[in-house]
Structures are given as structure tokens and as C-alpha cells.
Design an enzyme around this catalytic site. Structure first.
Site, PDB file in Angstrom:
ATOM      1  N   PHE A 104      54.268  22.024  47.911  1.00  0.00           N
ATOM      2  CA  PHE A 104      53.597  22.896  46.927  1.00  0.00           C
ATOM      3  C   PHE A 104      52.785  22.106  45.897  1.00  0.00           C
ATOM      4  O   PHE A 104      52.857  22.384  44.708  1.00  0.00           O
ATOM      5  CB  PHE A 104      54.602  23.802  46.204  1.00  0.00           C
ATOM      6  N   HIS A 105      51.979  21.144  46.359  1.00  0.00           N
ATOM      7  CA  HIS A 105      51.163  20.342  45.449  1.00  0.00           C
ATOM      8  C   HIS A 105      49.677  20.383  45.807  1.00  0.00           C
ATOM      9  O   HIS A 105      49.032  19.343  45.894  1.00  0.00           O
ATOM     10  CB  HIS A 105      51.624  18.881  45.470  1.00  0.00           C
ATOM     11  N   PRO A 106      49.069  21.545  46.039  1.00  0.00           N
ATOM     12  CA  PRO A 106      47.651  21.554  46.399  1.00  0.00           C
ATOM     13  C   PRO A 106      46.768  21.108  45.239  1.00  0.00           C
ATOM     14  O   PRO A 106      46.945  21.551  44.105  1.00  0.00           O
ATOM     15  CB  PRO A 106      47.384  23.010  46.765  1.00  0.00           C
TER      16      PRO A 106
END
Length: 570
Positions: free
Chosen positions: A504-506
Site C-alpha cells: 500500500f505505498h503507491p
């Protein structure tokens, strides 16, 4: 909703938007509107740390995005959680406080041609809002207030910065705390990592995060500390020049041609649930809708790759090919090991009395498993000795499950998730239609390069080497996933595609860059190229992903942007 005219409009009340609202509305002469598509953060599971399990995949707090099928994941799609509530992703994320590595920011300075992005010049902007649990005893060593440090940031004496690097600040809005529980199996993993050559550390945030230790978390007294608590309440809510709209989704930006022929963003069109409202910004519009939302809004407004816009019948206001390109993310490979003779959350949570104990411990002391971040123990190391710097990160958990959101396994186990910190794969975010209600197509293109597949295979070997150390031997670890029968590079890379998931690190979809960089969306001061009165301030502006969790670097970016905006738009 009041008269639709403001000085500054901020789109998105997430990590960056909440800080920006706080800083900009401190100027009593500036009317600030903060627009959030989600609801208020009054859902109880937002604030209980383990509540992320109830927030991710919940339309109350999550946009419920899905990725496109990825060849590197053997055709799989992934859930792609993004916060849809006040606080944004800081309301549903893993709460880990992580700045990254100094080289990340020095690289940004090179790519933008702007030394204000170096580690030395970024560090004071982290410290501006920190409230570190150990900072009260250490902050005196920094020799100056954050404001004084900012005033001397460019060209500051080297001695000063060596001192600052060693210390954190106390008294800011962003609470950083130590975790409130430990697990024997995680302590053993940390010892095993040291036996495998990874040194112990008690601070991942000095600019060199190599080592193994427990993560620091954004919590306060056992409760999640999101950016809405930190920056909106109570300060902003008491300011007459500040207004907050929730459950209000931006349809598009309003772009007008000025007498001098230049394009300017003069406002936004917002759906308030009943009608479309046009709002005017006298000074500036700031997009802080995140690495997915910001490129989507730009594209819907006619700013983006011309061919994509024409495909969906949208007039091309400004052909900016980098909008939605350069998507980067951390892909974690979840290796699971069964153990014996040691307690894990699997066994504790799978009994009535265990669940009762967990609930009682949190109710009485705000500690125990309900105060847990998703990952407690971390490690940064190298996937092979030839790597010049730590290039993989571990998130180690005293639990296991088949996939996020699935029930815990019934046998005792731990999970050692490992991610490539600097992936070379690049993806895209692209609108599917001209309707703002329709989610965009998200294609991270995980494991699409030979380099990323090699790091994936090597990182699984590092995991096995750690687990084989004497410290874990008493618990007889047995590899459950992916399975010891898989050994070759091709086998391990293919298995990584089967078991890996996003962490969850876009970032990177509206990246900053030099004026001569055709794919740069914003300049080094985060102003959208070719459009006056418009900035992007969120993780999308990162030209390359940071070497660690991305939430706190986004706050640093917002802190810098607020200072530039307050200085008059420079």
C-alpha cells in the site's frame, strides 16, 4: 456549505491535505476550504489500532480499488486499499513511522535540480511536526527550534546537521510512539537476523535505516494517531477562515484561459451528494487526493496524455504525458513459517478465552494485540552482498493467514514479509471513462523487470537464511509458504508472483522534475507545469519511491509546500 469562494481550495483531507489545511488556515487573512470525498473519521475502528482489519475493504473507509491483472503476478489482481475518510490513508494504514534513507532525498534533488530536496534540507520539515516519545530528552541536542533550523537549512554548518540527524523532536502534532507489546517469536527473529549479519538498531530514522528492531508507530496511548487528529482537531475547527466539506467529491478542475494566453486553475466543480457546486479559488487550488486520486482528477479535467483524454471524449486542455505514469509501489512477499512451543496471535485469537483476554487487555490498558500495528518488527538489509545499500525491508508479524482479510491460520506461525525498496517496475493510473464516479484503471506492473524478479528471488533466500539461524531453532520453524521445494531463481520469482501483495505505498504518478523533463508533471515547488494556480501535494509527486513506508515522507512534502504557498506562491 457556504458561499463558494475561497482563497485556497485543498482537494483531499488525507495525510497531506490535513497538514496543509492546518498550516494555511493559520493565516487569518486566507479563506481555506478542505474537500473530502469520504466521511468524518468518527468510525470507532479507525481509532483502535487493530481496526485496520475492519477499515480496509470497507466502503465506509476505503475506495475499494482493484489493480489490473498483472503478468508478474501470474495474472492475479490485488485489492488496492486507499483511505476514504478524514485522515485518508493515515486512518487505515499500518501506522509505521519511517522517513526512508538519506539517499532517497539526495536523488530527488538530482532529478529536480533543486537542493531543497536533499536529506539535509528535508530533515527540518520532518522535525517541524514530530512529537517523539523519546524526543523530550533528546531534542535539546538539536541546538535550535525547528523554525531556526529551517532558516539555516541551506548551507547549514555540517556540525549542526550531524547533531540534528541523531535526534527527534517533541511537542509537534505528529505523535510517534513505541509499541506496547512484544512477542517471544519476534524477539527470536531479531536475534536470528543479527546472527545472519543484520545489526540491531533502535532507530530506523537517522538516514541510514539498515538493521533490525521494532518499528515506531503513529499512536498515542494505544490509540491510532491519524492526521485528522493531529492537524484538524482542535486547531482548524476553531478558525473562522477554515471550512471543511465531507462526502463531497470533486468532478473536475475549472481551467480558464487568461488574457495573456496562459491557462489558470480558477476553481473546482464538486458533487455534494445532491447537486454540482462550482467553487472559486482566488489564489490557488491544491490537489492532495493521493497517487490514485490526483492523476484521475487531472485527467478528468483535460490535463494528461492527450490520446487517453481523446479516447474518452475529454477535451485536451493541456497535453501532459506524465500524468498517471511512473506508478511505483512496494510489493511484499509473504513467507509463512509454522512454529512450535511459542505463542503467536494465531493460537491466541482462535480461542474464546484468548479473544476475551485480548479485549480485556485493551479495554483496561490500551495494550495487547488490539494495540498492534499490522507489523511490529522490521529489518532493512541487502538482497545480496553486491547491493550498495539496504534494498529490502522486512515486516515481521506473529501471525499468518492465506490473504489479507482472511481468517488467521489455526496453527502457530509467524510471517516474514519482505519487499524490494527500490523497484524498477513502473505502472500507470488511467481513467476508464469521463465519469468522476468510475474508478480508474490501476496497473502497477509488478515484477515486470528482470531486476525486480532477481531481487524477489534473492530476498526469499535471505528470509530462509535468517530463519535457519540458531535463535529460532527452539521453535522448529517449518516453511509453509512458499515451500522449501522451490529453489531456483525462476521458481522463486514465479512463486513470488503467486504469494506477493501490495504493501500500500503507491507513489510517483504526478512526479516532480526539471523543466526539460517531458514526463515531469510538477516542478520542484510542486506547481503543475503549464497551469497557473494549481499544485499537487501528495505522494504522487515523488519521482522515486522512498526506501521505507511512505506516509511520513508525504507529511514532509506537505510541510515544504505549505511554506512555499505561505511565502507567496514561490
Amino acid at each position: 456549505m457556504s458561499a463558494p469562494r475561497f482563497d485556497t481550495i485543498i482537494i483531499g483531507a488525507g495525510t497531506a491535505g490535513c497538514l496543509l489545511a492546518n498550516r494555511l488556515s493559520a493565516d487569518a487573512g486566507r479563506r481555506v476550504l478542505l474537500i473530502e470525498a469520504g466521511r468524518k473519521d468518527d468510525y470507532h475502528w479507525i481509532h483502535i489500532p487493530v481496526g485496520y482489519l475492519h477499515c480496509i475493504g470497507n466502503p465506509r473507509t476505503d475506495w475499494l480499488y482493484q489493480t489490473e491483472p498483472a503478468a508478474g503476478l501470474n495474472g492475479r489482481t490485488l485489492r488496492y486499499p486507499r483511505g476514504k475518510t478524514l485522515g485518508g490513508c493515515s486512518s487505515i494504514n499500518g501506522m509505521i513511522y519511517m522517513r526512508g534513507q538519506a539517499r532517497d532525498y539526495d536523488r530527488w534533488a538530482q532529478l529536480t535540480g533543486d537542493d531543497s530536496w536533499t536529506w539535509q534540507n528535508a530533515l527540518p520539515y520532518f522535525r517541524l511536526h514530530e512529537d517523539h516519545y523519546k524526543g523530550a530528552n533528546a531534542a535539546h541536542g538539536a541546538r535550535g527550534t525547528p523554525s531556526e533550523l529551517l532558516d539555516t537549512a541551506d548551507g547549514a554548518p555540517e556540525e549542526l546537521w550531524r547533531t540534528v540527524l541523531r535526534h527527534h523532536k517533541a511537542g509537534g502534532e505528529w505523535r510517534i510512539d513505541k509499541q506496547r507489546l512484544r512477542w517471544d517469536v519476534l524477539d527470536a527473529f531479531a536475534q536470528a537476523a543479527q546472527q545472519a549479519g543484520i545489526a540491531a538498531t533502535d532507530d530506523f530514522n537517522t538516514g541510514d535505516n539498515e538493521g533490525v528492531g521494532y518499528f515506531e508507530v503513529n499512536q498515542k496511548a494505544g490509540w491510532r494517531w491519524n492526521t485528522a487528529k493531529a492537524f484538524l482537531r482542535p486547531t482548524c475547527y476553531g478558525r473562522p477562515n477554515f471550512e471543511l466539506w465531507t462526502s463531497a467529491q470533486v468532478e473536475k478542475l475549472v481551467i480558464e484561459t487568461q488574457p495573456d494566453g496562459r491557462q489558470r486553475c480558477t476553481g473546482v466543480q464538486v458533487w455534494d451528494g445532491k447537486q454540482m457546486v462550482k467553487i472559486t479559488a482566488a489564489r490557488e487550488v491544491v490537489l492532495s487526493a493521493g497517487s490514485i486520486g490526483s492523476p484521475q482528477i487531472l485527467q478528468l479535467s483535460g490535463i494528461g496524455p492527450g490520446a487517453l483524454l481523446q479516447q474518452h471524449g475529454i477535451g485536451v486542455t493541456h497535453d501532459l504525458p506524465g500524468v498517471g505514469a511512473n506508478l511505483q509501489d512496494h510489493l511484499q512477499i509473504r513467507a509463512v513459517f509454522k512454529v512450535k512451543g511459542v505463542q503467536t496471535l494465531n493460537t491466541l485469537a482462535n480461542s474464546f478465552w484468548g479473544k476475551a483476554r485480548i479485549g480485556l487487555e485493551y479495554a483496561l490498558k490500551q495494550s495487547g494485540p488490539m494495540s498492534m500495528a499490522p507489523s511490529q518488527l522490521g529489518a532493512f538489509t541487502r538482497s545480496d552482498p553486491s547491493q550498495p545499500h539496504p534494498n529490502i525491508e522486512y515486516h515481521v508479524q506473529p501471525l499468518s493467514l492465506d490473504a489479507f482479510g482472511e481468517p488467521l491460520h489455526t496453527f502457530p506461525a509467524f510471517t516474514a514479509s519482505v519487499c524490494n525498496l527500490n523497484p524498477t517496475s513502473r505502472g500507470t493510473v488511467a481513467i476508464r471513462s469521463p465519469r468522476f464516479e468510475d474508478a480508474p484503471a490501476i496497473a502497477p506492473n509488478y515484477l515486470s523487470t528482470d531486476e525486480d524478479r532477481k531481487v524477489a528471488a534473492d530476498s526469499l533466500r535471505v528470509t530462509r537464511r535468517i530463519v535457519a539461524q540458531p535463535a529460532l531453532a527452539p521453535f522448529q520453524p517449518e516453511e509453509f509458504r512458499p515451500g522449501p521445494q522451490y529453489q531456483s531463481d525462476d521458481e522463486l520469482a514465479r512463486l513470488a508472483g503467486d504469494i506477493a501483495s501490495t504493501i500500500f505505498h503507491p507513489v510517483g504518478t504526478t512526479r516532480m522534475g526539471r523543466d526539460d523533463d517531458p514526463m515531469a508533471v510538477v516542478d520542484s515547488r510542486l506547481r503543475v507545469r503549464g497551469i497557473d494556480g494549481l499544485r499537487v501535494v501528495d505522494a504522487g509527486v515523488m519521482p522515486t519511491i522512498t526506501s521505507g513506508n511512505t506516509n511520513s515522507p508525504t507529511l514532509m512534502i506537505a510541510e515544504k509546500a505549505a511554506r512555499w504557498i505561505m511565502a507567496g506562491g514561490g
